[in-house]
Design an enzyme around this catalytic site. Structure first.
Site: not given
Length: 330
Positions: A15, A266, A94, A164, A59
């Site tokens: 981006t 989790c 991403d 993350t 991308d």
């Protein structure tokens, strides 16, 4: 930590450098000129830098293992042949955390800092975060960044093998999850994992456990020549322990050489097989614990280990050890 004097900037797309097309935002070349124009008059940034574009520009939703290897090759050449003492990788968001994790293991032993950054909005868009992230990363490298792979985003320097993506549309999209980190550090780094060693592509798969998962689902997935399967287990590493057919599929796969690894679904979880019998049965079927590793870290680590040509037993042994801070704090 030492200040970077001669930086290598690797632009992979994403981006931060996208331009508008009739189909929407798409990666565009010519970012070096735009970057140099942006830096004109920025007296606080004084380091020298060279620039290269990874081809094809991506991308980051199209990121593959082959692209990781191309990044690794470009970085190693820039450091060893070009004399650069720091690296900045410009990357889409991403799969930014996946690439940061993969490079953390592909560049083990490299004694220069490698920072990755990108942006949620393109450079030049009103209110974009692109310059804050790019300029901040440059300043961090100029002032002295730690050795290893890091992600710079929204003013924070985040560990490449722990980070993350938590949000799809906010500027503070990335974080280090508060997972419990337990494990044993490796002693000396095995020569086969040194950044100079060649790597090969690996057939990897990731599967979250869910109520209703059938043995035939697992059998079909493993039947595709998978070399390693990363299972995202419940809680502290539990799964359907009363499904003998499913457990049998896991045992059979392990017996024929597939590496089976477990992480927790989790966000704040970690694997501790012995807490519940449902976890112990997965361990006994051949799974090795990923401790508190994220999906990104576990996947990147499996890629590096098996891509180095290690045996199943050696890959499992090293997966259970801390190589660069992915399992143990400090």
């Amino acid at each position: 930590m030492r200040p970077v004097k001669n930086l290598f900037v690797l632009y992979t797309g994403g981006t931060i450098g996208m331009l508008q097309t009739v189909e929407g935002l798409a990666p565009a070349g010519g970012f070096e000129a735009r970057m140099r124009e942006q830096l004109q008059g920025q007296d606080e940034i004084t380091l020298d830098w060279g620039f290269a574009e990874l081809q094809p520009l991506l991308d980051s939703a199209n990121m593959t293992q082959a692209n990781w290897l191309a990044m690794r090759d470009a970085i190693v050449e820039a450091v060893e042949q070009g004399g650069h003492d720091g690296v900045l990788v410009l990357h889409g968001t991403d799969t930014l955390a996946y690439s940061a994790a993969a490079l953390s293991f592909l560049l083990l032993g490299l004694d220069v800092p490698v920072l990755l950054t990108g942006s949620m909005q393109p450079m030049g868009a009103p209110g974009s975060d692109a310059w804050d992230n790019l300029g901040g990363a440059l300043k961090a490298l100029q002032n002295g960044a730690p050795q290893g792979v890091w992600l710079y985003f929204n003013g924070e320097l985040l560990h490449g093998a722990r980070v993350t993506k938590l949000c799809s549309d906010a500027f503070d999209a990335f974080t280090v999850l508060p997972r419990k980190r337990v494990g044993e550090r490796t002693g000396s780094l095995p020569e086969t994992l040194d950044y100079r060693q060649p790597r090969q592509l690996v057939n990897l798969a990731v599967l979250p456990l869910f109520p209703g998962l059938r043995a035939e689902h697992l059998r079909a997935l493993l039947g595709g020549g998978v070399q390693a399967l990363l299972l995202e287990c419940y809680g502290s590493g539990t799964g359907p322990s009363d499904n003998e057919e499913l457990l049998s599929v896991l045992r059979e796969a392990h017996a024929r050489g597939v590496v089976l690894a477990a992480i927790s679904q989790c966000p704040q979880g970690h694997v501790a097989f012995d807490v519940y019998a449902a976890g112990s049965r997965l361990r006994d079927a051949g799974l090795v614990s990923g401790g508190g590793m994220t999906r990104e870290a576990a996947l990147g680590k499996l890629f590096s280990l098996l891509g180095s040509g290690l045996s199943q037993a050696e890959a499992e042994r090293l997966f259970a050890l801390d190589l660069c801070g992915e399992r143990v704090d400090g």
